[in-house]
Scaffold this motif. Structure first.
Motif, PDB file in Angstrom:
ATOM      1  N   GLY A  74     -12.741 -44.104  24.330  1.00 31.93           N
ATOM      2  CA  GLY A  74     -11.459 -43.400  24.308  1.00 31.93           C
ATOM      3  C   GLY A  74     -10.811 -43.557  25.667  1.00 31.93           C
ATOM      4  O   GLY A  74     -11.408 -44.154  26.576  1.00 31.93           O
ATOM      5  N   THR A  96      -5.254 -48.659  25.566  1.00 34.87           N
ATOM      6  CA  THR A  96      -6.597 -48.168  25.246  1.00 34.87           C
ATOM      7  C   THR A  96      -7.117 -48.821  23.960  1.00 34.87           C
ATOM      8  O   THR A  96      -8.256 -49.292  23.914  1.00 34.87           O
ATOM      9  N   HIS A 101      -4.823 -31.042  16.259  1.00 35.50           N
ATOM     10  CA  HIS A 101      -4.547 -31.301  17.677  1.00 35.50           C
ATOM     11  C   HIS A 101      -3.374 -30.405  18.087  1.00 35.50           C
ATOM     12  O   HIS A 101      -2.232 -30.650  17.716  1.00 35.50           O
TER      13      HIS A 101
END
Ligand code: AMP
Ligand code: ZN
Length: 494
Positions: A247, A50, A79
């Motif tokens: 993303g 990515t 997160h």
């Protein structure tokens, strides 16, 4: 060189689900935000894919002459283990496990990430902000969302009211999910939570006593919800509206959907003009992932130390392998595919290198200018790197016929061919030539040792044995052995 005015890019916008002509908000300048890694473990090859996909986008836009502000954050707080706002903070959990500070965890894996990205020859982003460095900005957004009526507090935590938001906005427009369907599918869970509806997501969470990463806020000692950091940092550095947000595909929901909701609730406008999502790297047909252990680490690739690998592979070969697939296609990682890519990579590099020994003639048997535009066309079509690589192989075929004396090229076409290949191979794809890196270092090493041998011979000739012995002994210590024979001194690496 204002090439960008000539090349028109069409890119696939995940929001409209179609290819659109790319028109930046400010002519000549582009703002791009990409969600960075959560730094609680080493990045795997999937994560790298990515980041390399967006490095390609960044490189191409810069190559065209755009001024690009590329913001890629580091997630070092907020997160949680589960997407439904439950579980431990991933970084704090690792810190507890290893009995170190959370910031030590974040530091260790940020360093690993940077080191890996530089091995892949990825460019650094223009700004790399951290979640923990933007707590104040995040609290301000929560306050704004509450004052706009889209957030509510419960027991020191603050949640985004998705149902309320959906009355005058469209929650789910990026991921294509309908709120009504989500409500139908999750009805039973609703009672157990502080949330009004299970679809609501945390903007701020009150920390439990054992939680080590917490900050003061108007609601509680706590920490921000994961989605908030990207809204805070993208708005701060790129504005309320910016060009590109990228993303991995797996971030579309809930992360990016929630980012849109937060930004629209705060700024009353849709934040991103073009949403780009990179597809997954799989292993044995399943998504590479940190949590399931189904992954390959870059260090395993570089050393060959993984059962599925027959040998070590240079970073640039792995990058070439990845770019042989389009960023929106799923790509399966395998030893066989890497071996095939390595062959292709060498074929292309050998051919590029051999250009320096080609003699120009009076005419060209290949339309270099048209071929060059085909390379641009490939990249203009949603950054289609496999088509670009196919074009580079077209040039390789032609170069082979030149080498065999079966075709000709003019001097100016030869220069154009060379600069175009150089531009696309090194600047746009960001590949490196392993052969020339290797040989030039080896060459430098042997030239240096030859010089030391000569100095040692001079020392011996003038009976300065302490110097001559020192040269021999210190080289030996460094793993370089000198051997005196009747034809002079040779060396070997031990
Ligand atoms: P994380 O550190 O888990 O937040 O992930 C960092 C980035 O890697 C995100 O953009 C993810 O979408 C992306 N990513 C995670 N797994 C994969 C995979 N198997 N293939 C490609 N990208 C991935
Ligand atoms: Zn993000």
């Amino acid at each position: 060189m204002q090439l960008y005015s000539k090349q028109k890019i069409s890119l696939y916008n995940s929001l409209s689900k179609s290819k659109e002509l790319f028109i930046p908000i400010n002519e000549g300048s582009i703002g791009m935000y990409v969600c960075g890694p959560t730094v609680y473990s080493n990045v795997h090859m999937g994560n790298c894919r990515t980041f390399l996909s967006f490095d390609l986008v960044f490189r191409y836009l810069k190559h065209l002459g755009y001024k690009v502000r590329y913001v890629r954050n580091i997630t070092d707080a907020g997160h949680l283990e589960n997407d439904d706002d439950t579980g431990d903070d991933k970084i704090a959990q690792k810190a507890r496990l290893e009995n170190i500070e959370p910031m030590e965890v974040a530091q260790r894996y940020t360093v690993d990430f940077h080191d890996t990205m530089s091995k892949f020859n990825a460019l650094s982003p223009s700004i790399e902000p951290t979640a923990t460095g933007h707590i104040i900005e995040q609290i301000e957004i929560v306050e704004k969302i509450i004052s706009e009526g889209y957030g509510y507090e419960k027991n020191g935590s603050v949640y985004f009211d998705v149902k309320k938001f959906n009355e005058d906005h469209e929650y789910g427009k990026l991921s294509g999910r309908k709120l009504e369907d989500m409500i139908t599918n999750t009805r039973e869970l609703a009672a157990q939570s502080e949330k009004k509806n299970p679809q609501d997501f945390a903007l701020w969470k009150k920390a439990e006593p054992k939680h080590i990463m917490k900050w003061s806020s108007p609601w509680s000692e706590g920490f921000p919800g994961w989605h908030l950091e990207c809204t805070a940092m993208s708005t701060k550095y790129l504005g309320k509206e910016f060009d590109i947000h990228g993303g991995g595909m797996d971030l579309k929901f809930p992360h990016h959907e929630c980012e849109i909701a937060q930004a629209e609730a705060t700024n009353k406008k849709s934040p991103v003009h073009y949403w780009m999502h990179a597809n997954m790297l799989t292993l044995n047909g399943k998504k590479m992932s940190k949590s399931t252990g189904n992954n390959i680490l870059p260090s395993e690739l570089f050393s060959g130390e993984n059962d599925i690998l027959s040998k070590a592979f240079p970073a640039t070969v792995a990058k070439f392998f990845m770019f042989q697939a389009h960023y929106r296609s799923i790509l399966d990682f395998s030893d066989g595919a890497l071996v095939a890519s390595e062959k292709g990579y060498h074929k292309m590099m050998d051919s590029y290198r051999s250009l320096s020994s080609i003699e120009a003639g009076k005419e060209s048997s290949f339309d270099v200018a048209a071929w060059r535009q085909s390379c641009y066309n490939a990249m203009n079509d949603d950054f289609n790197s496999p088509i670009l690589i196919a074009q580079l192989f077209e040039a390789t075929k032609f170069i082979n016929t030149l080498k065999e004396g079966k075709s000709n090229i003019t001097k100016s076409d030869l220069v154009l061919l060379k600069t175009t290949m150089h531009g696309f191979i090194f600047d746009v794809l960001g590949l490196v030539d392993v052969a020339s890196v290797g040989s030039s270092n080896d060459e430098k090493l042997s030239v240096t040792i030859e010089l030391l041998i000569e100095l040692r011979n001079q020392a011996r000739a003038s009976k300065d044995f302490s110097t001559s012995d020192r040269i021999r002994d210190e080289l030996q210590e460094k793993g370089i052995q000198l051997k005196d024979g009747k034809d002079g001194t040779t060396f070997s690496l031990i």
